[in-house]
Design a protein around this motif. Structure first.
Motif, PDB file in Angstrom:
ATOM      1  N   ALA A 401      51.423  37.511 -40.271  1.00  0.00           N
ATOM      2  CA  ALA A 401      50.627  36.920 -38.948  1.00  0.00           C
ATOM      3  C   ALA A 401      49.555  37.590 -38.618  1.00  0.00           C
ATOM      4  CB  ALA A 401      51.897  36.991 -37.987  1.00  0.00           C
ATOM      5  N   THR A 402      49.302  38.748 -39.186  1.00  0.00           N
ATOM      6  CA  THR A 402      47.976  39.545 -39.036  1.00  0.00           C
ATOM      7  C   THR A 402      46.969  39.128 -39.954  1.00  0.00           C
ATOM      8  OG1 THR A 402      48.286  41.156 -40.865  1.00  0.00           O
ATOM      9  CG2 THR A 402      49.463  41.548 -38.375  1.00  0.00           C
ATOM     10  N   PHE A 403      47.260  38.337 -40.984  1.00  0.00           N
ATOM     11  CA  PHE A 403      46.043  37.633 -41.652  1.00  0.00           C
ATOM     12  C   PHE A 403      45.309  36.631 -40.971  1.00  0.00           C
ATOM     13  CE2 PHE A 403      48.603  38.538 -45.839  1.00  0.00           C
ATOM     14  CZ  PHE A 403      48.638  39.912 -45.649  1.00  0.00           C
ATOM     15  N   PHE A 404      44.264  36.418 -41.415  1.00  0.00           N
ATOM     16  CA  PHE A 404      43.341  35.144 -40.795  1.00  0.00           C
ATOM     17  C   PHE A 404      43.943  34.002 -41.465  1.00  0.00           C
ATOM     18  CE2 PHE A 404      39.700  38.274 -40.544  1.00  0.00           C
ATOM     19  CZ  PHE A 404      39.559  38.267 -39.040  1.00  0.00           C
ATOM     20  N   THR A 405      43.794  32.992 -40.601  1.00  0.00           N
ATOM     21  CA  THR A 405      43.987  31.487 -40.693  1.00  0.00           C
ATOM     22  C   THR A 405      42.839  30.772 -40.617  1.00  0.00           C
ATOM     23  OG1 THR A 405      44.493  30.965 -38.495  1.00  0.00           O
ATOM     24  CG2 THR A 405      46.182  31.467 -39.735  1.00  0.00           C
ATOM     25  N   PRO A 406      42.635  29.754 -40.900  1.00  0.00           N
ATOM     26  CA  PRO A 406      41.008  29.189 -40.861  1.00  0.00           C
ATOM     27  C   PRO A 406      40.468  29.208 -39.587  1.00  0.00           C
ATOM     28  CG  PRO A 406      42.474  27.692 -42.385  1.00  0.00           C
ATOM     29  CD  PRO A 406      43.287  29.011 -41.797  1.00  0.00           C
ATOM     30  N   ALA A 407      41.485  28.846 -38.288  1.00  0.00           N
ATOM     31  CA  ALA A 407      41.136  28.831 -37.043  1.00  0.00           C
ATOM     32  C   ALA A 407      40.776  30.453 -36.299  1.00  0.00           C
ATOM     33  CB  ALA A 407      42.181  28.260 -36.196  1.00  0.00           C
ATOM     34  N   THR A 408      41.498  31.202 -36.913  1.00  0.00           N
ATOM     35  CA  THR A 408      41.428  32.703 -36.499  1.00  0.00           C
ATOM     36  C   THR A 408      40.053  33.397 -36.983  1.00  0.00           C
ATOM     37  OG1 THR A 408      42.843  33.678 -37.882  1.00  0.00           O
ATOM     38  CG2 THR A 408      43.586  33.001 -35.733  1.00  0.00           C
ATOM     39  N   ALA A 409      39.623  32.785 -38.528  1.00  0.00           N
ATOM     40  CA  ALA A 409      38.723  33.347 -39.063  1.00  0.00           C
ATOM     41  C   ALA A 409      37.509  32.807 -38.291  1.00  0.00           C
ATOM     42  CB  ALA A 409      38.700  32.762 -40.706  1.00  0.00           C
ATOM     43  N   VAL A 410      37.264  31.671 -38.046  1.00  0.00           N
ATOM     44  CA  VAL A 410      36.389  31.080 -37.390  1.00  0.00           C
ATOM     45  C   VAL A 410      35.903  31.966 -36.007  1.00  0.00           C
ATOM     46  CG1 VAL A 410      35.243  29.153 -36.014  1.00  0.00           C
ATOM     47  CG2 VAL A 410      36.466  28.828 -38.248  1.00  0.00           C
ATOM     48  N   LYS A 411      36.852  32.086 -35.296  1.00  0.00           N
ATOM     49  CA  LYS A 411      36.820  33.072 -33.951  1.00  0.00           C
ATOM     50  C   LYS A 411      36.153  34.256 -34.359  1.00  0.00           C
ATOM     51  CE  LYS A 411      40.737  30.658 -31.401  1.00  0.00           C
ATOM     52  NZ  LYS A 411      41.716  30.803 -30.733  1.00  0.00           N
ATOM     53  N   ALA A 412      36.805  34.752 -35.411  1.00  0.00           N
ATOM     54  CA  ALA A 412      36.416  36.229 -36.045  1.00  0.00           C
ATOM     55  C   ALA A 412      34.751  36.172 -36.240  1.00  0.00           C
ATOM     56  CB  ALA A 412      37.267  36.694 -37.047  1.00  0.00           C
ATOM     57  N   LEU A 413      34.531  35.222 -36.966  1.00  0.00           N
ATOM     58  CA  LEU A 413      33.006  35.189 -37.169  1.00  0.00           C
ATOM     59  C   LEU A 413      32.279  35.200 -36.243  1.00  0.00           C
ATOM     60  CD1 LEU A 413      33.223  32.537 -40.171  1.00  0.00           C
ATOM     61  CD2 LEU A 413      32.756  34.932 -40.510  1.00  0.00           C
ATOM     62  N   ALA A 414      32.601  34.422 -35.027  1.00  0.00           N
ATOM     63  CA  ALA A 414      31.794  34.213 -33.729  1.00  0.00           C
ATOM     64  C   ALA A 414      31.654  35.308 -32.932  1.00  0.00           C
ATOM     65  CB  ALA A 414      32.458  32.924 -33.024  1.00  0.00           C
ATOM     66  N   ALA A 415      32.984  36.257 -32.900  1.00  0.00           N
ATOM     67  CA  ALA A 415      33.029  37.530 -32.094  1.00  0.00           C
ATOM     68  C   ALA A 415      32.070  38.621 -32.750  1.00  0.00           C
ATOM     69  CB  ALA A 415      34.484  37.984 -32.078  1.00  0.00           C
ATOM     70  N   HIS A 416      31.854  38.265 -33.973  1.00  0.00           N
ATOM     71  CA  HIS A 416      31.069  39.512 -34.628  1.00  0.00           C
ATOM     72  C   HIS A 416      29.437  39.013 -35.064  1.00  0.00           C
ATOM     73  CE1 HIS A 416      34.872  41.052 -35.630  1.00  0.00           C
ATOM     74  NE2 HIS A 416      34.235  42.252 -35.549  1.00  0.00           N
ATOM     75  N   GLY A 417      29.083  38.098 -34.128  1.00  0.00           N
ATOM     76  CA  GLY A 417      27.923  37.363 -34.298  1.00  0.00           C
ATOM     77  C   GLY A 417      27.515  36.679 -35.542  1.00  0.00           C
ATOM     78  N   LEU A 418      28.529  36.224 -36.283  1.00  0.00           N
ATOM     79  CA  LEU A 418      28.448  35.435 -37.396  1.00  0.00           C
ATOM     80  C   LEU A 418      28.580  34.198 -37.449  1.00  0.00           C
ATOM     81  CD1 LEU A 418      30.406  37.743 -39.781  1.00  0.00           C
ATOM     82  CD2 LEU A 418      27.983  37.742 -39.659  1.00  0.00           C
ATOM     83  N   PRO A 419      27.748  33.178 -38.184  1.00  0.00           N
ATOM     84  CA  PRO A 419      27.833  31.673 -37.815  1.00  0.00           C
ATOM     85  C   PRO A 419      29.292  31.243 -37.984  1.00  0.00           C
ATOM     86  CG  PRO A 419      26.856  32.366 -40.203  1.00  0.00           C
ATOM     87  CD  PRO A 419      27.049  33.476 -39.315  1.00  0.00           C
ATOM     88  N   GLU A 420      29.728  30.847 -37.068  1.00  0.00           N
ATOM     89  CA  GLU A 420      31.241  30.583 -37.017  1.00  0.00           C
ATOM     90  C   GLU A 420      31.582  29.232 -37.727  1.00  0.00           C
ATOM     91  OE1 GLU A 420      32.320  28.919 -32.997  1.00  0.00           O
ATOM     92  OE2 GLU A 420      30.381  29.794 -32.349  1.00  0.00           O
ATOM     93  N   GLY A 421      30.351  28.208 -38.116  1.00  0.00           N
ATOM     94  CA  GLY A 421      30.675  27.116 -38.730  1.00  0.00           C
ATOM     95  C   GLY A 421      30.411  27.175 -40.352  1.00  0.00           C
ATOM     96  N   ASP A 422      30.271  28.479 -40.576  1.00  0.00           N
ATOM     97  CA  ASP A 422      30.098  28.672 -41.903  1.00  0.00           C
ATOM     98  C   ASP A 422      31.464  28.459 -42.946  1.00  0.00           C
ATOM     99  OD1 ASP A 422      29.526  29.770 -44.517  1.00  0.00           O
ATOM    100  OD2 ASP A 422      27.647  30.715 -43.876  1.00  0.00           O
TER     101      ASP A 422
END
Length: 858
Positions: A401-422
């Motif tokens: 459960a600590t691994f990224f899912t597609p949804a949490t990966a998108v959130k992580a990208l956004a939280a770090h200033g990376l393009p969340e739609g990539d």
């Protein structure tokens, strides 16, 4: 009731963090002389790569921990010195990267097995392994145990490496057992043997049972031709020795699992004289090739021998460009002669210009019969073990459960200033599993150059994303070369090298290499010596290890050339199909010959295959129905390793494929449901002067079932209560029937009535039948009278995502993907032996015939 009192202990994340905290000073010091003697023993036999790529202090630390375990574990001093040296002390299990697992695993496990007898400690360690790792197929590279822990899954070779390492960490002798290829079905398997109180036991790695000598493979193992292990060093135990090298002693373990027989082999030349030093490859038919499972060498008398399961093998002998082969039936033959009556390139071709075949023959291959021995397990033991497995699954699931899912990966990208739609970036994070923090940090560090980040990460395999360290990523990203991929094949990557080789040569010399890469080849020939020991274990050295040692093996030399060339901006590779080392020149590839060091492009010819359908297979698949093998200059053989996905007769070979000039073998076969094979082998020559035209034959049997396709038995569906399960979890090991049905449809009603007419046959057979609806709405329409009289124990479910339908449609090439019903018979080795679609009168009788043939195979 161990499981009820069990403390969860440190999770995988905690253990990985502990790696940096465990140091030699934490380990109780042993007498320096004892440590040095043990380290010297390891250095005496370890492969060259381990000597050049790891410091001596690494092995000293491992030895100190091993000696501590031997002192502190209650069984430690009861382990004979012979077993301790060869099956506890060695750090390496297979071809994995070495890491600091022993120190970490020992601290984690020593309290968990405290006070247990040795037998129970083996079971307990395997439960711990299951708590952290489960099965998942992947590529052929074996990940290091701590990387497997981080990912929480591995293929059988990785699970067994992981489990052997864990057992050795607490002083229990353990070895990885390997059947290189099954005889009765395609694929292979690896598991573990552990020693307790004077006896070796086997166990499925990360698959704990209630007792030892019990696993899902008891029955398949009884049909195997060969099981072996590589014992570290010069081992002299009671087992039959198959090969003794400067690194390991390969021992035969077949008698631990099934009935075996010995054959003596005589290798002679055309005059009947014994051939000294001939290479003898013992080959099992598997994945449509005759695959070498063990290699031996003849003595001055031209003789060797092998003990194997009571089935059929091909024996291929070669020496100095001459070769010969014979078929051997263990249990029937006692002595077999192999004559080296053929020379590579020296064949006399038929008069017909379009006929390149100089040998053709067919063989009926029979695997050993099944004679499984299964230990007794009480209902109470089985129930307790099931409860433990469920608990361990929950521990592992919590970590997952600590691994990224597609949804949490998108959130992580956004939280770090990376393009969340990539989507590509989020996909990399999901695939990284337990290594996601490294991959995300890498993206953040270089957010100003995401195109280069994407290019580098896209060059990595899924497994690389799971275990690639930051220092390797940084080394390649910051290099000036446009050749970003750090990997050549399945080698170890443990040291940065690309920026080092950018400056290792003078600018003048590097420019000369770029102008003519053959000059780099010449430099390598002059400055890098080749280890003359051809039998040595070829664990790939890192390029830095080769550079520092200036000695290597042939495999590592190939990798070294490609890595140095790419570091200098030269496009280079080891060809995935032919395994030849090459560099790019213009639009083509130039072969590298380290002996001749002159630029030369191999002469090419064309192979064109015709195929006359056998009524069951329309488009034969590479590895399922046929393969091509090159006969090398020395007379040995090498498989042409075309991609598994998409390589078929029509797609690749029908209109012609380009090959190097030379001699080849076309092997084809039809796997029968009982495990036997109707095989054929054609030897042929490819010439630049005219196409080689051959006909691919797939033999059939009028009386025996054939394997007609494949199907993943791990495929998921939903039970009627909504729970998602795999087919394997519901059917258990063996054959099963699956029906995709349409409620209220006449073809389905006819099919079910036909099955009901012979329900007693299915009930007596005792294997499961799974009937799947298209969706929940269809299941809700279930009418009891439509299913009256069906066999006992039918499992109903829903193929809600269409996973099973899509698989069977694709693999069996069904005429209409929507047409119901579809029935097929398959087994948990993923073989389909029967399929039916649509309106079929007499389906029950057809299935009845299939069952009878399965019960009475050839």
């Amino acid at each position: 009731m161990l499981w009820t009192a069990m403390v969860p202990g440190m999770d995988a994340l905690g253990m990985l963090h502990a790696v940096e905290r465990v140091r030699v000073e934490d380990v109780v010091q042993s007498a320096d002389g004892e440590v040095e003697e043990a380290v010297d023993f390891l250095y005496r036999y370890m492969p060259l790569a381990d000597k050049t790529d790891y410091p001596r202090s690494f092995f000293e630390e491992n030895v100190r921990t091993s000696l501590e375990a031997r002192r502190d574990m209650p069984w430690g001093m009861a382990v004979p010195d012979l077993l301790f040296r060869h099956f506890v002390l060695p750090v390496r299990v297979n071809n994995e990267n070495l890491d600091r697992l022993r120190m970490v695993f020992y601290k984690e496990l020593k309290e968990r097995v405290k006070g247990m007898r040795m037998y129970d400690a083996i079971l307990e360690v395997n439960h711990w392994c299951h708590e952290h790792v489960t099965y998942q197929p992947s590529d052929g590279r074996t990940s290091a145990p701590l990387s497997t822990l981080r990912s929480a899954y591995g293929r059988c070779g990785e699970e067994s490496t992981f489990t052997v390492a864990a057992l050795r960490a607490v002083g229990i002798p353990a070895r990885q057992v390997y059947t290189p290829r099954w005889a009765h079905t395609d694929d292979n398997h690896a598991w573990v043997e552990a020693w307790a109180d004077g006896q070796w036991y086997f166990l499925g790695a990360c698959e704990p049972e209630a007792v030892l000598n019990l696993a899902w493979f008891n029955a398949p193992a009884s049909r195997a031709m060969l099981m072996h292990t590589k014992a570290f060093g010069d081992y002299n135990g009671p087992e039959e020795v198959m090969l003794r090298t400067t690194n390991y002693t390969e021992i035969n373990l077949i008698d631990n699992y099934g009935s075996s027989a010995r054959i003596d082999f005589d290798v002679v030349d055309e005059a009947g004289r014994p051939v000294d030093g001939a290479r003898v490859d013992f080959k099992i038919y598997n994945y449509a090739e005759f695959c070498t499972v063990v290699t031996k060498y003849t003595g001055k008398d031209g003789q060797t021998f092998l003990t194997a399961g009571k089935g059929d093998m091909m024996v291929w002998a070669s020496c100095k460009g001459r070769y010969g082969f014979a078929y051997a039936s263990f249990g029937k033959d006692s002595r077999v002669k192999v004559c080296l009556d053929r020379s590579v390139g020296g064949t006399v071709l038929p008069d017909r210009a379009d006929e390149a075949v100089f040998y053709r023959d067919s063989f009926n291959i029979v695997p050993p019969p099944e004679h499984a021995n299964t230990p007794e397990v009480t209902d109470e033991q089985r129930a307790l073990n099931s409860r433990r497995l469920a608990y361990e699954d929950s521990v592992r699931t919590a970590y997952l459960a600590t691994f990224f899912t597609p949804a949490t990966a998108v959130k992580a990208l956004a939280a770090h200033g990376l393009p969340e739609g990539d989507d590509r970036l989020s996909d990399f994070l999901v695939k990284a599993r337990g290594n996601h923090a490294v991959i995300l940090d890498f993206m953040v560090r270089h957010s100003d150059n995401l195109p280069r980040v994407r290019t580098l990460l896209a060059s990595l395999s899924d497994k690389d994303l799971r275990d690639m360290p930051m220092e390797i990523l940084e080394d390649h990203f910051n290099a000036s070369s446009s050749q970003l991929c750090p990997r050549v094949e399945n080698e170890m990557i443990i040291h940065p090298f690309k920026q080092f080789f950018e400056t290792a040569f003078s600018q003048k010399q590097a420019d000369k290499f770029r102008q003519n890469p053959m000059r780099l080849v010449a430099w390598i020939k002059k400055h890098i010596r080749i280890n003359p020991d051809k039998k040595a274990l070829q664990i790939a050295q890192t390029p830095i290890g080769v550079w520092n040692a200036r000695v290597t093996d042939e495999r590592s030399r190939k990798i070294f050339f490609v890595d140095v060339a790419r570091s200098l901006g030269i496009e280079a590779r080891v060809d995935a199909v032919t395994k030849k080392t090459q560099y790019k020149k213009g639009a083509g590839w130039v072969d590298v010959d380290f002996e001749k060091t002159v630029e030369k492009t191999a002469a090419k010819g064309v192979l064109r295959l015709a195929y006359e359908g056998n009524g069951m297979v329309d488009d034969p698949k590479y590895y399922s129905h046929f393969t091509l093998t090159r006969i090398n200059e020395d007379g040995s053989t090498s498989l042409l390793e075309y991609p598994e996905e998409g390589t078929t007769w029509a797609g690749t070979f029908k209109n012609g494929v380009t090959l190097d000039e030379g001699d080849y073998a076309l092997v084809s076969g039809t796997r029968l449901a009982g495990g036997g094979v109707l095989s054929e082998m054609q030897l042929f020559h490819v010439s630049a002067s005219a196409p080689a035209c051959l006909t691919l034959h797939l033999r059939t049997s009028q009386t025996d079932l054939s394997v007609i396709g494949n199907f993943d038995s791990e495929s998921k569906f939903s039970l009627l209560d909504g729970k998602e399960v795999s087919l394997l979890s519901q059917t258990g090991r063996g054959y099963f029937i699956v029906g995709l049905i349409g409620v209220g449809q006449e073809p389905t009603n006819h099919a079910l009535r036909d099955i009901a007419k012979v329900a007693d046959t299915f009930t007596k057979w005792g294997r499961p039948m799974v009937l799947l609806f298209e969706d929940a709405d269809a299941a809700a329409k279930l009418q009891g009278d439509e299913f009256k009289g069906l066999p006992e124990g039918v499992i109903f479910g829903i193929d809600s995502q269409g996973v099973i339908r899509k698989q069977i449609v694709a693999n069996m090439k069904l005429s209409n993907e929507r047409l119901l019903p579809v029935f097929f018979v398959a087994d948990t080795f993923n073989r389909v032996v029967f399929a039916s679609q649509g309106y079929t009168i007499g389906l029950g009788e057809q299935l009845q015939t299939v069952i009878r043939k399965l019960e009475n195979p050839m």
